[in-house]
Scaffold this active site. Sequence first.
Site, PDB file in Angstrom:
ATOM      1  N   ASP A  78       5.623   5.995  -7.745  1.00 25.83           N
ATOM      2  CA  ASP A  78       5.309   4.566  -7.220  1.00 25.83           C
ATOM      3  C   ASP A  78       4.138   4.048  -8.941  1.00 25.83           C
ATOM      4  O   ASP A  78       3.525   4.955  -9.444  1.00 25.83           O
ATOM      5  CB  ASP A  78       4.002   4.257  -6.326  1.00 25.83           C
ATOM      6  CG  ASP A  78       3.007   4.865  -6.052  1.00 25.83           C
ATOM      7  OD1 ASP A  78       2.254   5.381  -7.076  1.00 25.83           O
ATOM      8  OD2 ASP A  78       2.442   4.415  -5.229  1.00 25.83           O
TER       9      ASP A  78
ATOM     10  N   ASN B   5      -4.507   1.223   5.271  1.00 24.86           N
ATOM     11  CA  ASN B   5      -4.098   1.011   5.890  1.00 24.86           C
ATOM     12  C   ASN B   5      -2.595   2.069   6.229  1.00 24.86           C
ATOM     13  O   ASN B   5      -1.580   1.508   7.167  1.00 24.86           O
ATOM     14  CB  ASN B   5      -3.473  -0.797   5.229  1.00 24.86           C
ATOM     15  CG  ASN B   5      -2.984   0.000   3.781  1.00 24.86           C
ATOM     16  OD1 ASN B   5      -2.154   0.934   3.705  1.00 24.86           O
ATOM     17  ND2 ASN B   5      -2.217  -1.020   3.756  1.00 24.86           N
TER      18      ASN B   5
ATOM     19  N   HIS C  48      -0.268   3.660   4.057  1.00 28.29           N
ATOM     20  CA  HIS C  48       0.286   3.537   3.903  1.00 28.29           C
ATOM     21  C   HIS C  48       0.360   4.592   2.492  1.00 28.29           C
ATOM     22  O   HIS C  48       0.122   5.421   2.642  1.00 28.29           O
ATOM     23  CB  HIS C  48       0.045   2.703   2.468  1.00 28.29           C
ATOM     24  CG  HIS C  48      -0.582   2.330   1.687  1.00 28.29           C
ATOM     25  ND1 HIS C  48      -1.323   1.598   0.490  1.00 28.29           N
ATOM     26  CD2 HIS C  48      -0.878   3.214   1.030  1.00 28.29           C
ATOM     27  CE1 HIS C  48      -2.019   2.394  -0.030  1.00 28.29           C
ATOM     28  NE2 HIS C  48      -1.942   3.362  -0.480  1.00 28.29           N
TER      29      HIS C  48
ATOM     30  N   GLU D 222       3.617  -0.258   2.232  1.00 30.64           N
ATOM     31  CA  GLU D 222       2.866  -0.981   2.845  1.00 30.64           C
ATOM     32  C   GLU D 222       3.285  -1.163   4.514  1.00 30.64           C
ATOM     33  O   GLU D 222       4.184  -1.516   4.791  1.00 30.64           O
ATOM     34  CB  GLU D 222       2.366  -2.151   2.279  1.00 30.64           C
ATOM     35  CG  GLU D 222       2.160  -2.379   1.029  1.00 30.64           C
ATOM     36  CD  GLU D 222       0.225  -1.540   0.967  1.00 30.64           C
ATOM     37  OE1 GLU D 222       0.349  -1.035   1.600  1.00 30.64           O
ATOM     38  OE2 GLU D 222      -0.136  -2.586   0.105  1.00 30.64           O
TER      39      GLU D 222
HETATM   40  C1  GLP Z   1      -2.237   4.347  -3.546  1.00 34.18           C
HETATM   41  C2  GLP Z   1      -1.695   5.000  -4.007  1.00 34.18           C
HETATM   42  C3  GLP Z   1      -1.268   5.929  -3.346  1.00 34.18           C
HETATM   43  C4  GLP Z   1      -2.241   7.070  -2.982  1.00 34.18           C
HETATM   44  C5  GLP Z   1      -3.174   5.749  -2.119  1.00 34.18           C
HETATM   45  C6  GLP Z   1      -4.998   6.433  -1.527  1.00 34.18           C
HETATM   46  O1  GLP Z   1      -2.488   2.789  -3.620  1.00 34.18           O
HETATM   47  N1  GLP Z   1       0.132   4.205  -4.551  1.00 34.18           N
HETATM   48  O2  GLP Z   1       0.012   7.132  -3.792  1.00 34.18           O
HETATM   49  O3  GLP Z   1      -2.013   7.852  -2.065  1.00 34.18           O
HETATM   50  O4  GLP Z   1      -3.728   5.108  -3.680  1.00 34.18           O
HETATM   51  O5  GLP Z   1      -5.384   6.782  -3.144  1.00 34.18           O
HETATM   52  P1  GLP Z   1      -6.588   7.197  -2.830  1.00 34.18           P
HETATM   53  O6  GLP Z   1      -6.216   8.962  -3.498  1.00 34.18           O
HETATM   54  O7  GLP Z   1      -7.451   6.850  -4.408  1.00 34.18           O
HETATM   55  O8  GLP Z   1      -7.369   6.681  -1.292  1.00 34.18           O
END
Ligand code: GLP
Length: 243
Positions: A67, A136, A138, A143
């Site tokens: 993304d 959440n 995702h 989402e």
């Molecule tokens: C972001 C990314 C995800 C990632 C998630 C968790 O929003 N788009 O691909 O898995 O957050 O992030 P973190 O590893 O910082 O908790």
Amino acid sequence: MRVIVTEDYEQMSKRSANIVAAQVFIKPDSVLGLATGSTVLGLYNELIKMYKEKDLDFKETKTFNLDEYIGLSKDNPNSYYFYMMNNFFKFINIDESNINIPDGKALDIKKECEEYERKIKEENGIDLQILGIGRNGHIGFNEPDVKFEATTHKVSLDEKTVKDNSRFFSDINKVPRYAISMGIKTIMLTKKIILLANGKEKAKAINKAINGPITPDTPASILQLHQDVTFIIDREASYYLDK
Ligand code: GLP
């Protein structure tokens, strides 16, 4: 579905790095699906170490990121392009032409999404997909929703995600509200998946993903239907699994 529970973050990073390394050893021109966020930083550091110790060669490896924020340019320190360059790519010998990250500044976002899907197909799909998970539930930026979005698409970010990710920005108002994300079908078509999670704040999402009903309200729950997925999580993230 396999679940590996490690003692801590370091072990989670090492276990997952070994899987990525094995993939690249066996198939040097592997197509890797990559994630951003704080969870996967340790994994990238381990891979960089292996590369420096001459145990790994990324010369032929191709990558597709999950993304990107819409509206952030490549040189914006909060863009995922900047993250990937500065946390992984600049330390290894990957060929820049083999790196694919959605362009958050594309003038025609719909076209950019279609192009991204086309490029993935052209490479015969992703061999190994690395995933993190949001609080959440995702994956990528898919989402919680009332339906699963199939292919790469524009997403409107959840308030929870904006709040979570605001820790990287100077001001919550600077967090983009939109992003481009691979879709659920794009992710489900990848040949092998590893999902990493650490810390207690991810424990509920992990439990829902593994034991909950398969629902677009917890996007990661769809992974229960994937034929080759391994969750690599630390003890804290496994908190609710055997409750
Ligand atoms: C972001 C990314 C995800 C990632 C998630 C968790 O929003 N788009 O691909 O898995 O957050 O992030 P973190 O590893 O910082 O908790």
